[in-house]
Motif scaffolding. Sequence first.
Motif, PDB file in Angstrom:
ATOM      1  N   ARG A 104     -14.819   7.642   1.861  1.00 17.10           N
ATOM      2  CA  ARG A 104     -13.572   8.149   2.272  1.00 17.10           C
ATOM      3  C   ARG A 104     -12.800   6.406   2.529  1.00 17.10           C
ATOM      4  O   ARG A 104     -11.318   6.050   2.567  1.00 17.10           O
ATOM      5  CB  ARG A 104     -13.059   9.015   2.988  1.00 17.10           C
ATOM      6  CG  ARG A 104     -13.517   9.963   2.154  1.00 17.10           C
ATOM      7  CD  ARG A 104     -13.544  10.986   3.414  1.00 17.10           C
ATOM      8  NE  ARG A 104     -11.849  11.569   2.924  1.00 17.10           N
ATOM      9  CZ  ARG A 104     -10.710  11.528   3.402  1.00 17.10           C
ATOM     10  NH1 ARG A 104     -10.323  10.635   4.523  1.00 17.10           N
ATOM     11  NH2 ARG A 104      -9.726  11.585   2.823  1.00 17.10           N
ATOM     12  N   VAL A 105     -13.395   4.853   2.364  1.00 15.91           N
ATOM     13  CA  VAL A 105     -12.926   4.222   3.069  1.00 15.91           C
ATOM     14  C   VAL A 105     -11.207   3.672   2.391  1.00 15.91           C
ATOM     15  O   VAL A 105     -10.533   3.124   2.757  1.00 15.91           O
ATOM     16  CB  VAL A 105     -13.818   3.065   3.185  1.00 15.91           C
ATOM     17  CG1 VAL A 105     -14.017   2.515   1.605  1.00 15.91           C
ATOM     18  CG2 VAL A 105     -13.629   2.398   3.934  1.00 15.91           C
ATOM     19  N   GLN A 106     -11.726   3.936   0.307  1.00 15.17           N
ATOM     20  CA  GLN A 106     -10.023   3.240  -0.112  1.00 15.17           C
ATOM     21  C   GLN A 106      -9.286   4.432   0.244  1.00 15.17           C
ATOM     22  O   GLN A 106      -8.164   4.252   0.719  1.00 15.17           O
ATOM     23  CB  GLN A 106     -10.501   3.663  -1.152  1.00 15.17           C
ATOM     24  CG  GLN A 106     -11.210   2.361  -1.369  1.00 15.17           C
ATOM     25  CD  GLN A 106     -12.162   3.025  -3.596  1.00 15.17           C
ATOM     26  OE1 GLN A 106     -12.923   3.698  -3.525  1.00 15.17           O
ATOM     27  NE2 GLN A 106     -11.881   1.608  -3.979  1.00 15.17           N
ATOM     28  N   ALA A 107      -9.464   5.871   0.599  1.00 12.59           N
ATOM     29  CA  ALA A 107      -8.159   7.032   1.264  1.00 12.59           C
ATOM     30  C   ALA A 107      -7.754   6.732   2.470  1.00 12.59           C
ATOM     31  O   ALA A 107      -6.311   7.293   2.338  1.00 12.59           O
ATOM     32  CB  ALA A 107      -9.033   8.251   1.161  1.00 12.59           C
ATOM     33  N   TRP A 108      -7.928   5.756   2.978  1.00 12.15           N
ATOM     34  CA  TRP A 108      -7.262   5.239   4.527  1.00 12.15           C
ATOM     35  C   TRP A 108      -5.812   4.561   3.881  1.00 12.15           C
ATOM     36  O   TRP A 108      -5.496   4.436   4.918  1.00 12.15           O
ATOM     37  CB  TRP A 108      -8.492   4.822   5.260  1.00 12.15           C
ATOM     38  CG  TRP A 108      -9.369   5.469   6.104  1.00 12.15           C
ATOM     39  CD1 TRP A 108      -9.376   6.928   5.779  1.00 12.15           C
ATOM     40  CD2 TRP A 108     -10.751   4.471   6.164  1.00 12.15           C
ATOM     41  NE1 TRP A 108     -10.949   7.094   5.831  1.00 12.15           N
ATOM     42  CE2 TRP A 108     -11.575   5.564   6.228  1.00 12.15           C
ATOM     43  CE3 TRP A 108     -11.592   3.990   6.652  1.00 12.15           C
ATOM     44  CZ2 TRP A 108     -12.941   6.032   7.384  1.00 12.15           C
ATOM     45  CZ3 TRP A 108     -12.487   3.500   7.336  1.00 12.15           C
ATOM     46  CH2 TRP A 108     -12.989   4.750   6.897  1.00 12.15           C
ATOM     47  N   ASN A 109      -5.544   4.014   2.964  1.00 13.24           N
ATOM     48  CA  ASN A 109      -4.714   3.319   2.854  1.00 13.24           C
ATOM     49  C   ASN A 109      -3.151   3.829   2.152  1.00 13.24           C
ATOM     50  O   ASN A 109      -3.417   4.820   1.879  1.00 13.24           O
ATOM     51  CB  ASN A 109      -4.658   2.020   2.147  1.00 13.24           C
ATOM     52  CG  ASN A 109      -4.960   0.819   1.792  1.00 13.24           C
ATOM     53  OD1 ASN A 109      -4.422   0.145   2.722  1.00 13.24           O
ATOM     54  ND2 ASN A 109      -4.910  -0.013   0.972  1.00 13.24           N
TER      55      ASN A 109
ATOM     56  N   GLU B   5      -7.758  -3.107   0.064  1.00  7.86           N
ATOM     57  CA  GLU B   5      -8.294  -2.598  -1.720  1.00  7.86           C
ATOM     58  C   GLU B   5      -9.105  -3.192  -2.226  1.00  7.86           C
ATOM     59  O   GLU B   5     -10.203  -2.562  -2.138  1.00  7.86           O
ATOM     60  CB  GLU B   5      -7.508  -2.158  -2.443  1.00  7.86           C
ATOM     61  CG  GLU B   5      -6.895  -0.566  -2.138  1.00  7.86           C
ATOM     62  CD  GLU B   5      -5.646  -0.391  -3.195  1.00  7.86           C
ATOM     63  OE1 GLU B   5      -4.841  -1.184  -3.568  1.00  7.86           O
ATOM     64  OE2 GLU B   5      -4.907   0.567  -2.456  1.00  7.86           O
ATOM     65  N   ARG B   6      -9.456  -4.235  -2.346  1.00 13.15           N
ATOM     66  CA  ARG B   6     -10.579  -5.181  -2.920  1.00 13.15           C
ATOM     67  C   ARG B   6     -11.812  -5.167  -2.028  1.00 13.15           C
ATOM     68  O   ARG B   6     -12.776  -4.777  -2.513  1.00 13.15           O
ATOM     69  CB  ARG B   6      -9.921  -6.636  -2.845  1.00 13.15           C
ATOM     70  CG  ARG B   6      -9.537  -7.184  -4.070  1.00 13.15           C
ATOM     71  CD  ARG B   6      -9.017  -8.480  -4.803  1.00 13.15           C
ATOM     72  NE  ARG B   6      -8.766  -9.063  -3.583  1.00 13.15           N
ATOM     73  CZ  ARG B   6      -7.207  -9.177  -3.027  1.00 13.15           C
ATOM     74  NH1 ARG B   6      -6.112  -8.526  -3.828  1.00 13.15           N
ATOM     75  NH2 ARG B   6      -6.494 -10.312  -2.388  1.00 13.15           N
ATOM     76  N   LEU B   7     -11.888  -4.378  -1.152  1.00  9.88           N
ATOM     77  CA  LEU B   7     -12.738  -5.041   0.461  1.00  9.88           C
ATOM     78  C   LEU B   7     -13.537  -3.396   0.376  1.00  9.88           C
ATOM     79  O   LEU B   7     -14.200  -3.108   0.509  1.00  9.88           O
ATOM     80  CB  LEU B   7     -11.900  -5.569   1.807  1.00  9.88           C
ATOM     81  CG  LEU B   7     -13.451  -5.092   3.068  1.00  9.88           C
ATOM     82  CD1 LEU B   7     -12.839  -6.103   4.018  1.00  9.88           C
ATOM     83  CD2 LEU B   7     -13.150  -3.653   3.962  1.00  9.88           C
ATOM     84  N   ALA B   8     -12.223  -2.651  -0.063  1.00  4.76           N
ATOM     85  CA  ALA B   8     -12.697  -0.888  -0.116  1.00  4.76           C
ATOM     86  C   ALA B   8     -13.708  -1.375  -1.456  1.00  4.76           C
ATOM     87  O   ALA B   8     -14.111  -0.113  -0.752  1.00  4.76           O
ATOM     88  CB  ALA B   8     -12.115  -0.404   0.277  1.00  4.76           C
TER      89      ALA B   8
ATOM     90  N   VAL C 246       0.977   0.593   2.310  1.00  6.32           N
ATOM     91  CA  VAL C 246       0.552   0.157   2.430  1.00  6.32           C
ATOM     92  C   VAL C 246      -0.334  -1.255   1.815  1.00  6.32           C
ATOM     93  O   VAL C 246       0.187  -2.036   1.547  1.00  6.32           O
ATOM     94  CB  VAL C 246      -1.103  -0.078   4.207  1.00  6.32           C
ATOM     95  CG1 VAL C 246      -1.812  -1.436   4.369  1.00  6.32           C
ATOM     96  CG2 VAL C 246      -0.089   0.886   4.934  1.00  6.32           C
ATOM     97  N   GLY C 247      -0.632  -0.245   0.766  1.00  8.93           N
ATOM     98  CA  GLY C 247      -1.254  -0.441  -0.895  1.00  8.93           C
ATOM     99  C   GLY C 247      -0.623  -1.116  -1.341  1.00  8.93           C
ATOM    100  O   GLY C 247      -1.628  -2.023  -2.523  1.00  8.93           O
ATOM    101  N   SER C 248       0.915  -1.331  -1.542  1.00  9.93           N
ATOM    102  CA  SER C 248       2.182  -2.122  -2.381  1.00  9.93           C
ATOM    103  C   SER C 248       1.822  -3.647  -1.613  1.00  9.93           C
ATOM    104  O   SER C 248       2.502  -4.695  -2.596  1.00  9.93           O
ATOM    105  CB  SER C 248       3.105  -1.336  -2.240  1.00  9.93           C
ATOM    106  OG  SER C 248       3.503  -1.372  -1.067  1.00  9.93           O
ATOM    107  N   SER C 249       1.676  -3.474  -0.495  1.00  7.03           N
ATOM    108  CA  SER C 249       1.497  -4.957  -0.080  1.00  7.03           C
ATOM    109  C   SER C 249       0.289  -6.172  -0.089  1.00  7.03           C
ATOM    110  O   SER C 249      -0.666  -5.437  -0.504  1.00  7.03           O
ATOM    111  CB  SER C 249       2.245  -5.096   1.408  1.00  7.03           C
ATOM    112  OG  SER C 249       0.807  -4.572   2.135  1.00  7.03           O
ATOM    113  N   PRO C 250       0.507  -7.372  -0.080  1.00  5.43           N
ATOM    114  CA  PRO C 250      -0.241  -8.394   0.031  1.00  5.43           C
ATOM    115  C   PRO C 250      -1.852  -8.170   1.013  1.00  5.43           C
ATOM    116  O   PRO C 250      -2.914  -7.888  -0.113  1.00  5.43           O
ATOM    117  CB  PRO C 250      -0.368  -9.297   0.511  1.00  5.43           C
ATOM    118  CG  PRO C 250       1.367  -9.445   0.119  1.00  5.43           C
ATOM    119  CD  PRO C 250       1.851  -8.251   0.088  1.00  5.43           C
ATOM    120  N   GLU C 251      -1.254  -7.589   1.776  1.00  2.82           N
ATOM    121  CA  GLU C 251      -2.709  -7.269   2.708  1.00  2.82           C
ATOM    122  C   GLU C 251      -3.604  -6.027   2.032  1.00  2.82           C
ATOM    123  O   GLU C 251      -4.386  -5.375   2.207  1.00  2.82           O
ATOM    124  CB  GLU C 251      -2.536  -7.142   4.243  1.00  2.82           C
ATOM    125  CG  GLU C 251      -1.420  -6.670   4.676  1.00  2.82           C
ATOM    126  CD  GLU C 251       0.081  -7.283   4.481  1.00  2.82           C
ATOM    127  OE1 GLU C 251       1.574  -6.498   5.398  1.00  2.82           O
ATOM    128  OE2 GLU C 251       0.083  -8.064   3.880  1.00  2.82           O
ATOM    129  N   GLY C 252      -2.754  -5.227   1.937  1.00  2.00           N
ATOM    130  CA  GLY C 252      -2.460  -3.713   1.080  1.00  2.00           C
ATOM    131  C   GLY C 252      -4.013  -3.664   0.075  1.00  2.00           C
ATOM    132  O   GLY C 252      -5.206  -3.293   0.142  1.00  2.00           O
TER     133      GLY C 252
END
Length: 457
Positions: free
Chosen positions: A190-195, A209-212, A199-205
């Motif tokens: 569920r690693v993607q669902a933690w975002n 997402e790429r890492l997830a 947060v998802g819309s920001s550069p670090e978010g």
Amino acid sequence: MTNASREPKPLPTWDPGTWRSYPAAQQPTWPDSDELEKVEKELASLPPLVFAGEARELRSKLAAVSRGEAFLLQAGDCAESFDGFNANAIRDKLRVILQVAVVLTYSSGVPTVKVGRIAGQFAKPRSKPTETIDGTELPSFLGHMVNDVPFSSGDRTPQAARLLRAYHQSSSTLNLLRAFTKGGFADLHRVQAWNQEFVGSSPEGRRYERLAAEIDRALRFMEAAGISSQHPEIHEADFYTSHEALILQYEEALTRRDSLTDDWYDCSAHMVWIGERTRQVDGAHIEFMRGVKNPIGCKVGPSAAAEEIVALCDALDPGREPGRLTLISRMGADAVADRLPPLLEAVRDAGHPVVWACDPMHGNTFTSDTGHKTRDLDDILAELAGFFAAHRQVGTFPGGVHLELTGDDVTECLGGGDAVATDDLGKRYETMCDPRLNARQSLDLAFRTAELLQQRT
Ligand code: PEP
Ligand code: CO
């Protein structure tokens, strides 16, 4: 010198109450000692919040950190609150801690030991015991375990019943944390669902997402190759609790003898720490902590002298046991390069196998032009970089980070990818005590720490 004078002095006897004969800094003046005693008795009759075996397990993980085989992430609120206590806030805090941990682990390849400042972080040391407004002097706010924030005599008078409320809130927080971490929420699938959305819309978010997505692909690859990813290590997270052990009546009442080993454990949390203002080597806090077998922490600020810190290590970890003691350096970005290396050398030369963690928050606090107590993410990152550099210089391990963060979209610290500016601070400034990193700033810091960790070896 005769032989006899060289023999180590036997340690004075210890029990959970011996701290009472030592001077205790930063204690409230309880107005009703009978009431306090009644509360202490009731606390002592209540079940432990954690088990000795869990504290031992954390201790052995911290021993791995002290050998450079794992990394410690200790994070959460500056102070937990009785107000607005709800499941969503706990879930969101856990979520951001899991995100930071997964970034650290995936990027550095070493396990992350996760410890929350949670389920007990209700008491605060203060720079001044009282606060004066318009000529009225009242006790300072000392955390919800003691009194309340509003500036009135009723709110600021310490109330012993708050110790019980802190216990019960800790108990339900811990119950929820156990459910989240063992019941599927922390599953790496569920690693993607933690975002969170904001947060998802920001550069670090997006970087997260790429890492997830990479982790997701790796898990699917394992399945496809016939290696089951259905392991507890993947489905569940080990998550431990910690807080500053400031109010010693509370800690004493929750200290229990382990039936398996006969040792004393402070069962209010897996790990407890001593603050920068209460680490006097002949004081009550050190006396209390020397006798409990939990892994313990001690903050170390820029005024600390090497001999003082070695004396602390001798008092708290005379047996030099790996995992027992974590020193949490909080020097400030400007002081870390000067102040930390001599301490690292002295502790190493004295043979103490401590974990060194970096708290880049408390040495970098200032008041903004808008009157907000704040911290700049650039200073926080600079202290972290200085901490890693000091260890590289001395040849010791930078073992972990100690952070104040929240899963909420607050504007309490300056900077970050989606920069919070001074004028933004008032928008969502919600902390009860010190300014916390929001989820985006926390992720930003996680990626920067991961880069430093990669260069560690
Ligand atoms: C804290 O961790 O919230 C704190 C008060 O830190 P220190 O003791 O390092 O000032
Ligand atoms: Co704080």
